[in-house]
Design a protein around this motif. Structure first.
Motif, mmCIF file in Angstrom:
data_model
loop_
_atom_site.group_PDB
_atom_site.id
_atom_site.type_symbol
_atom_site.label_atom_id
_atom_site.label_comp_id
_atom_site.label_asym_id
_atom_site.label_seq_id
_atom_site.Cartn_x
_atom_site.Cartn_y
_atom_site.Cartn_z
ATOM 1 N N MET A 1 -37.067 5.494 -20.262
ATOM 2 C CA MET A 1 -35.798 5.139 -19.661
ATOM 3 C C MET A 1 -35.806 5.653 -18.225
ATOM 4 S SD MET A 1 -32.045 6.079 -21.156
ATOM 5 C CE MET A 1 -32.848 6.380 -22.692
ATOM 6 N N LYS A 2 -35.530 4.775 -17.296
ATOM 7 C CA LYS A 2 -35.542 5.140 -15.878
ATOM 8 C C LYS A 2 -34.125 5.130 -15.349
ATOM 9 C CE LYS A 2 -36.923 3.310 -11.522
ATOM 10 N NZ LYS A 2 -37.317 2.084 -10.901
ATOM 11 N N SER A 3 -33.699 6.232 -14.798
ATOM 12 C CA SER A 3 -32.352 6.320 -14.246
ATOM 13 C C SER A 3 -32.399 6.120 -12.742
ATOM 14 C CB SER A 3 -31.741 7.682 -14.557
ATOM 15 O OG SER A 3 -30.454 7.783 -14.029
ATOM 16 N N THR A 4 -31.490 5.287 -12.267
ATOM 17 C CA THR A 4 -31.354 5.121 -10.830
ATOM 18 C C THR A 4 -30.181 5.956 -10.365
ATOM 19 O OG1 THR A 4 -29.950 3.196 -11.124
ATOM 20 C CG2 THR A 4 -32.310 2.785 -10.857
ATOM 21 N N SER A 5 -30.219 6.350 -9.139
ATOM 22 C CA SER A 5 -29.174 7.202 -8.573
ATOM 23 C C SER A 5 -27.887 6.413 -8.404
ATOM 24 C CB SER A 5 -29.653 7.739 -7.222
ATOM 25 O OG SER A 5 -28.716 8.626 -6.693
ATOM 26 N N PHE A 6 -26.784 6.921 -8.956
ATOM 27 C CA PHE A 6 -25.498 6.251 -8.806
ATOM 28 C C PHE A 6 -24.373 7.225 -8.511
ATOM 29 C CE2 PHE A 6 -26.225 7.053 -13.281
ATOM 30 C CZ PHE A 6 -25.050 7.650 -13.694
ATOM 31 N N ILE A 7 -24.619 8.510 -8.631
ATOM 32 C CA ILE A 7 -23.633 9.531 -8.295
ATOM 33 C C ILE A 7 -23.973 10.051 -6.906
ATOM 34 C CG2 ILE A 7 -22.674 11.789 -8.887
ATOM 35 C CD1 ILE A 7 -23.542 11.182 -11.817
ATOM 36 N N THR A 8 -23.013 10.021 -6.001
ATOM 37 C CA THR A 8 -23.299 10.489 -4.651
ATOM 38 C C THR A 8 -23.209 12.008 -4.578
ATOM 39 O OG1 THR A 8 -20.999 10.379 -3.921
ATOM 40 C CG2 THR A 8 -22.330 8.375 -3.646
#
Length: 92
Positions: free
Chosen positions: A1-8
Motif C-alpha cells: 500500500m502506497k500512501s501519497t502526501s495529503f496532510i499539509t
C-alpha cells in the motif's frame, strides 16, 4: 500500500499548536477555527482510511512533515474509532 502526501505541514502544525493550547486553557472562550482545523484533519484521514490506508501508511506518506501515529491518535483519536465510524455510516 502506497500512501501519497495529503496532510499539509501547516495543518499538522496548527493542530499540534491547538492541542497544546487546549492543555493550557481551561476557562478561555471557544475558538471555532481550531475545531475546523482538527475536523479537516479528521476528514482527510477518514477518507484515506476508506481508500485502504491505515495510520502507519499515512504516517509513512508524511514523514517529511514529521507526522507520527501518536499525533493522529492525540489529534483525532484511535484508528479503530475512525474505522467504527466509517462502518456505522456505511450501514445507514
Amino acid at each position: 500500500m502506497k500512501s501519497t502526501s495529503f496532510i499539509t505541514e501547516s495543518l499538522l502544525q496548527r493542530c499540534r499548536r491547538e492541542q497544546a493550547n487546549q492543555l493550557k486553557r481551561s476557562r478561555q472562550s471557544f475558538d471555532p477555527t481550531s475545531l475546523d482545523d482538527r475536523k479537516e484533519l479528521s476528514l482527510l484521514v477518514e477518507e484515506a482510511i476508506r481508500e485502504g490506508e491505515n495510520y502507519t501508511s499515512i504516517v509513512h506518506g508524511h514523514r517529511d512533515i514529521g507526522l507520527t501515529e501518536r499525533d493522529l491518535q492525540d489529534l483525532i483519536g484511535p484508528e479503530n474509532s475512525i474505522r467504527e465510524r466509517i462502518d456505522r455510516f456505511q450501514q445507514i
